[in-house]
Design an enzyme around this catalytic site. Structure first.
Site, short mmCIF file in Angstrom:
data_model
loop_
_atom_site.label_atom_id
_atom_site.label_comp_id
_atom_site.label_asym_id
_atom_site.label_seq_id
_atom_site.Cartn_x
_atom_site.Cartn_y
_atom_site.Cartn_z
N HIS A 136 43.42 -59.06 34.58
CA HIS A 136 44.38 -58.22 35.28
C HIS A 136 43.79 -57.58 36.53
CE1 HIS A 136 42.40 -54.59 33.67
NE2 HIS A 136 42.25 -55.31 32.57
N ASP A 137 44.62 -57.52 37.57
CA ASP A 137 44.33 -56.80 38.81
C ASP A 137 43.21 -57.43 39.63
OD1 ASP A 137 46.23 -54.55 38.26
OD2 ASP A 137 44.85 -54.20 36.60
N GLY A 180 38.63 -57.35 34.48
CA GLY A 180 39.66 -56.76 35.31
C GLY A 180 39.15 -56.20 36.63
#
Length: 265
Positions: A120-121, A138
């Site tokens: 994520h991200d 992440g």
């Protein structure tokens, strides 16, 4: 539109007429797929996700899945993928989280080989290569033309500079300076020098490579200079080198600290 009859397409998807969706693929609600993109058999595209043009997503890949983050509570975060990327078998790319800006972003012309993971991200630039089983935690940022070897593991919030090359099975816990060639287990990763072959393949001139090599030696191999003084010396000695300036700016902006150990040979 070439959508196999066994594919499962949720309402609310936007699929370009020239795109191809293979057998048993699943396209969830909120997905947009651009022109000439091919989605392989048994792959899953989660949403919300925007997949650009001419991407190839191979069988059993999971693209745009929910983030593996305990803070995630089902918010409409997203994945944005550019054009011309190749995602190989069993690769996983997750959407963003609210705390991380809500977006995972993949640039253009990247190659994510089998079993790679983009958490994520993360933000990937253009022409990034991740070899088999390379894994990003992440919030990792990767610059253009960077290459990660097989089984490389990258800690969260690390930045990997453009044109860098990380050898296989390396553990990366700090920022990787741009233009560098490095490898090693975590806490033992060493820089071998600048990525001369990669830089020349990318079209940098011999003079640009020579100046970068000089900047590398000033920053990493001149032990009597403090880093701040070394940065100033680089800018003074190579005032017309955009690459040397970028190297200094990248290192100066580092929050996690950057890898500094250098091979003696």
């Amino acid at each position: 539109m070439a959508i196999h009859k066994t594919a499962v397409i949720a309402p609310g998807t936007k699929i370009h007429p020239s795109a191809e969706i293979g057998p048993y693929a699943v396209i969830e609600e909120g997905v947009t797929i651009g022109a000439e993109t091919r989605v392989g058999a048994h792959s899953v595209i989660g949403g919300p996700s925007t997949i650009g043009e001419r991407n190839i997503i191979h069988s059993f890949a999971t693209v745009g899945g929910a983030p593996q983050d305990l803070s995630y509570k089902g918010e409409d975060t997203e994945l944005i993928m550019g054009n011309g990327n190749t995602v190989r078998e069993y690769a996983t790319i997750h959407r963003g989280t609210v705390d991380g800006g809500s977006q995972t972003v993949i640039g253009n012309d990247c190659l994510l080989m089998a079993y790679t993971h983009v958490a994520h991200d993360c933000k990937l630039g253009n022409r990034v290569i991740m070899a088999n089983v390379a894994t990003l935690a992440g919030h990792v940022e990767i610059g253009d033309f960077a290459t990660l070897g097989g089984l490389v593991a990258v800690h969260q919030f690390v930045r990997i500079g453009s044109y860098s090359y990380i050898g296989g099975m390396s553990g990366i816990g700090r920022d990787v300076p741009p233009y560098m060639l490095l490898a090693g287990t975590r806490n033992r990763t060493k820089i071998s020098g600048i990525n001369k072959i990669g830089l020349k393949r990318a079209g940098l001139s011999n003079d640009a490579v020579r100046q970068l090599d000089g900047a590398f030696r000033l920053i990493f191999k001149t032990n009597e200079l403090l880093k701040k003084d070394a940065f100033e010396e680089v800018l003074k000695e190579f005032p017309n080198s955009a690459e040397a300036k970028h190297l200094v700016e990248f290192l100066t902006a580092s929050k996690r600290g950057f890898i500094q150990r250098v091979n003696d040979d």
